[in-house]
Design a protein around this motif. Structure first.
Motif, PDB file in Angstrom:
ATOM      1  N   UNK A 160      10.245  19.070  -0.348  1.00 57.32           N
ATOM      2  CA  UNK A 160      11.218  19.401  -1.389  1.00 57.32           C
ATOM      3  C   UNK A 160      11.596  18.173  -2.215  1.00 57.32           C
ATOM      4  N   UNK A 161      11.745  17.021  -1.561  1.00 59.71           N
ATOM      5  CA  UNK A 161      12.134  15.798  -2.267  1.00 59.71           C
ATOM      6  C   UNK A 161      11.030  15.287  -3.183  1.00 59.71           C
ATOM      7  N   UNK A 162       9.776  15.539  -2.817  1.00 60.00           N
ATOM      8  CA  UNK A 162       8.643  15.037  -3.590  1.00 60.00           C
ATOM      9  C   UNK A 162       8.224  15.989  -4.699  1.00 60.00           C
ATOM     10  N   UNK A 163       8.806  17.166  -4.753  1.00 64.29           N
ATOM     11  CA  UNK A 163       8.347  18.208  -5.680  1.00 64.29           C
ATOM     12  C   UNK A 163       8.277  17.735  -7.129  1.00 64.29           C
ATOM     13  N   UNK A 164       9.349  17.169  -7.653  1.00 67.88           N
ATOM     14  CA  UNK A 164       9.373  16.747  -9.053  1.00 67.88           C
ATOM     15  C   UNK A 164       8.401  15.616  -9.321  1.00 67.88           C
ATOM     16  N   UNK A 165       8.396  14.609  -8.448  1.00 68.95           N
ATOM     17  CA  UNK A 165       7.506  13.468  -8.637  1.00 68.95           C
ATOM     18  C   UNK A 165       6.049  13.904  -8.632  1.00 68.95           C
ATOM     19  N   UNK A 166       5.723  14.889  -7.786  1.00 64.66           N
ATOM     20  CA  UNK A 166       4.351  15.392  -7.704  1.00 64.66           C
ATOM     21  C   UNK A 166       4.019  16.363  -8.831  1.00 64.66           C
ATOM     22  N   UNK A 167       5.049  16.779  -9.590  1.00 64.96           N
ATOM     23  CA  UNK A 167       4.892  17.811 -10.620  1.00 64.96           C
ATOM     24  C   UNK A 167       4.297  19.080 -10.017  1.00 64.96           C
ATOM     25  N   UNK A 246      12.903   7.766   0.878  1.00 66.19           N
ATOM     26  CA  UNK A 246      13.305   7.194  -0.413  1.00 66.19           C
ATOM     27  C   UNK A 246      12.284   6.196  -0.961  1.00 66.19           C
ATOM     28  N   UNK A 247      11.866   5.175  -0.191  1.00 65.00           N
ATOM     29  CA  UNK A 247      10.870   4.257  -0.748  1.00 65.00           C
ATOM     30  C   UNK A 247       9.528   4.908  -1.047  1.00 65.00           C
ATOM     31  N   UNK A 248       9.155   5.931  -0.287  1.00 72.78           N
ATOM     32  CA  UNK A 248       7.885   6.603  -0.546  1.00 72.78           C
ATOM     33  C   UNK A 248       7.932   7.345  -1.881  1.00 72.78           C
ATOM     34  N   UNK A 249       9.014   8.087  -2.130  1.00 78.03           N
ATOM     35  CA  UNK A 249       9.141   8.802  -3.398  1.00 78.03           C
ATOM     36  C   UNK A 249       9.145   7.820  -4.571  1.00 78.03           C
ATOM     37  N   UNK A 250       9.877   6.721  -4.430  1.00 67.01           N
ATOM     38  CA  UNK A 250       9.925   5.719  -5.495  1.00 67.01           C
ATOM     39  C   UNK A 250       8.555   5.086  -5.733  1.00 67.01           C
ATOM     40  N   UNK A 251       7.841   4.776  -4.655  1.00 70.19           N
ATOM     41  CA  UNK A 251       6.527   4.147  -4.777  1.00 70.19           C
ATOM     42  C   UNK A 251       5.530   5.067  -5.462  1.00 70.19           C
ATOM     43  N   UNK A 252       5.526   6.341  -5.077  1.00 70.32           N
ATOM     44  CA  UNK A 252       4.610   7.298  -5.701  1.00 70.32           C
ATOM     45  C   UNK A 252       4.926   7.449  -7.184  1.00 70.32           C
ATOM     46  N   UNK A 253       6.209   7.486  -7.521  1.00 64.38           N
ATOM     47  CA  UNK A 253       6.607   7.607  -8.919  1.00 64.38           C
ATOM     48  C   UNK A 253       6.127   6.406  -9.740  1.00 64.38           C
ATOM     49  N   UNK A 254       6.297   5.198  -9.188  1.00 66.37           N
ATOM     50  CA  UNK A 254       5.848   3.992  -9.891  1.00 66.37           C
ATOM     51  C   UNK A 254       4.329   3.999 -10.069  1.00 66.37           C
ATOM     52  N   UNK A 255       3.604   4.378  -9.031  1.00 65.64           N
ATOM     53  CA  UNK A 255       2.141   4.401  -9.111  1.00 65.64           C
ATOM     54  C   UNK A 255       1.659   5.408 -10.149  1.00 65.64           C
ATOM     55  N   UNK A 256       2.308   6.538 -10.234  1.00 62.65           N
ATOM     56  CA  UNK A 256       1.922   7.534 -11.241  1.00 62.65           C
ATOM     57  C   UNK A 256       2.097   6.978 -12.647  1.00 62.65           C
ATOM     58  N   UNK A 257       3.171   6.235 -12.849  1.00 60.12           N
ATOM     59  CA  UNK A 257       3.409   5.671 -14.184  1.00 60.12           C
ATOM     60  C   UNK A 257       2.398   4.572 -14.505  1.00 60.12           C
ATOM     61  N   UNK A 258       2.145   3.719 -13.526  1.00 59.03           N
ATOM     62  CA  UNK A 258       1.196   2.634 -13.758  1.00 59.03           C
ATOM     63  C   UNK A 258      -0.213   3.165 -13.986  1.00 59.03           C
ATOM     64  N   UNK A 259      -0.523   4.286 -13.324  1.00 55.27           N
ATOM     65  CA  UNK A 259      -1.850   4.880 -13.481  1.00 55.27           C
ATOM     66  C   UNK A 259      -1.969   5.685 -14.771  1.00 55.27           C
ATOM     67  N   UNK A 273      13.108   6.157  -9.773  1.00 51.16           N
ATOM     68  CA  UNK A 273      13.803   6.543  -8.543  1.00 51.16           C
ATOM     69  C   UNK A 273      14.778   7.657  -8.914  1.00 51.16           C
ATOM     70  N   UNK A 274      14.471   8.906  -8.546  1.00 50.78           N
ATOM     71  CA  UNK A 274      15.375  10.010  -8.886  1.00 50.78           C
ATOM     72  C   UNK A 274      16.792   9.758  -8.373  1.00 50.78           C
ATOM     73  N   UNK A 275      17.771  10.246  -9.103  1.00 49.23           N
ATOM     74  CA  UNK A 275      19.163  10.012  -8.725  1.00 49.23           C
ATOM     75  C   UNK A 275      19.488  10.578  -7.344  1.00 49.23           C
ATOM     76  N   UNK A 276      18.881  11.711  -6.995  1.00 46.36           N
ATOM     77  CA  UNK A 276      19.201  12.282  -5.692  1.00 46.36           C
ATOM     78  C   UNK A 276      18.646  11.425  -4.559  1.00 46.36           C
ATOM     79  N   UNK A 277      17.565  10.679  -4.810  1.00 48.75           N
ATOM     80  CA  UNK A 277      17.032   9.759  -3.808  1.00 48.75           C
ATOM     81  C   UNK A 277      17.991   8.576  -3.631  1.00 48.75           C
ATOM     82  N   UNK A 278      18.543   8.076  -4.747  1.00 47.20           N
ATOM     83  CA  UNK A 278      19.555   7.026  -4.651  1.00 47.20           C
ATOM     84  C   UNK A 278      20.784   7.529  -3.892  1.00 47.20           C
ATOM     85  N   UNK A 279      21.142   8.795  -4.133  1.00 48.42           N
ATOM     86  CA  UNK A 279      22.250   9.379  -3.392  1.00 48.42           C
ATOM     87  C   UNK A 279      21.958   9.458  -1.906  1.00 48.42           C
TER      88      UNK A 279
END
Length: 354
Positions: A160-167, A246-259, A273-279
């Motif tokens: 559920x937490x990775x849903x948005x980052x994974x699109x 939290x670090x996994x979601x952030x790392x995947x998000x950064x890699x997607x942008x760099x790629x 880093x989605x706000x809910x992950x920071x929360x």
């Protein structure tokens, strides 16, 4: 008639429209979310009741299953189904944030550097290899990532937490949760049976169960035969995996942008880093201070499960079962290999640590 339709758009901000204007335009507004909240509450109640009768199946899994039944059999009215989609995402984020209260930094560090390294190493290997296998077998990038995340970290919550980052869409989420439920249950039954033949001590078995089984409930069930001490070790190890969400979601998000995978969709792509992950991290930090009373933590735990279950009911209601079954053979193959991988790597680490 034309005047009635145009007036809200020209003279009244969307956020401030009244009830009458909403009726005229048919816009989705806060009052229209009530059918969704009612549907989510009924789905939550059904999941809790089903879990009471069949406790081996978790509340979150029951919520997804009941949502799929309601959404595919016509039990859920169209108005409620549309309204449910509007509230699902918010409930999901609330549940993920509150999950942070389940773990503290102190309990993680008490495991020792070796165990923490074992957990992190198993997680990374499982996530990377499972995602790679899914892509090789053409499951789709989003579905592959969600299955890898669920098997590597913490089952339905991680998916559920990775849903948005994974699109990902609702069907990807439903497939991932189905797989962690099925294979997590298999691991929950088999690992205790293998502990004695493998010559594992109680401590070693607790670490193995916590580092490899998918859902927290499944970990508790698997370790329960060994007594309270084994359960305590297994749960702390499992929650270490949760903390790494939290670090996994952030790392995947950064890699997607760099790629450049989000190229051309800058206006819509999620933050690094989605706000809910920071929360989530903030809640872990607050729990780690020790200022939260036990009663409050227990209450928060119930709210967290309720929010996630209600959200997953909504996700399940959006799934079309016919589409879900397409490519199920390849999904099962990837999930089988991923289960063998996570249990094998975790067992090797336990044996090396002694």
């Amino acid at each position: 008639m034309t005047t009635v339709e145009q007036a809200p758009a020209e003279t009244v901000p969307v956020a401030g429209r009244g009830r009458a204007a909403d009726t005229a335009t048919g816009a989705a507004t806060p009052p229209r979310r009530w059918p969704g909240l009612v549907a989510a509450a009924l789905g939550l109640g059904g999941a809790l009741l089903a879990h009471r009768f069949v406790p081996a199946v978790g509340v979150l899994t029951w919520a997804v299953a009941l949502g799929m039944v309601a959404g595919n059999t016509g039990l859920l009215p169209r108005v409620a189904k549309q309204a449910l989609a509007a509230v699902t995402r918010r409930l999901l984020r609330i549940g993920i944030v509150l999950l942070g209260f389940a773990v503290s930094f102190g309990s993680i560090m008490a495991l020792g550097v070796g165990t923490v390294a074992l957990v992190a190493g198993t997680l990374v290997v499982t996530l990377v290899v499972t995602t790679w296998l899914g892509n090789r077998l053409q499951l789709g990038a989003a579905r592959s990532l969600l299955i890898g995340t669920g098997f590597a970290i913490c089952g339905a919550s991680a998916i559920a937490a990775m849903e948005d980052t994974a699109r990902a869409d609702e069907e990807d989420v439903a497939v991932g949760i189905a797989m962690v439920t099925l294979f997590g249950t298999v691991a929950m039954v088999l690992l205790p049976l293998l502990a004695n033949p493998l010559g594992l001590s109680d401590v070693q078995f607790g670490i193995w169960a916590g580092a490899s089984i998918h859902e927290v409930g499944q970990v508790v069930a698997a370790a329960g035969a060994g007594g309270a001490a084994v359960v305590a070790i297994a749960v702390v190890v499992k929650l270490t995996r949760v903390l790494l969400l939290a670090p996994v979601v952030a790392t995947v998000s950064v890699r997607r942008r760099l790629a450049g995978s989000d190229q051309g969709t800058a206006a819509k792509r999620p933050p690094i880093v989605p706000l809910f992950v920071l929360g989530f991290v903030a809640c872990v930090a607050l729990r780690s201070t020790g200022v939260m009373p036990t009663g409050a933590l227990d209450a928060i735990s119930h709210v967290q499960v309720a929010a996630l279950a209600a959200a997953l009911f909504g996700m399940g209601a959006a799934v079309q079962i016919r589409s879900l079954l397409r490519g199920s053979g390849r999904v099962l193959l990837v999930s089988t290999l991923s289960t063998l991988l996570v249990t094998g790597v975790a067992l090797a680490g336990v044996l090396v640590l002694g």
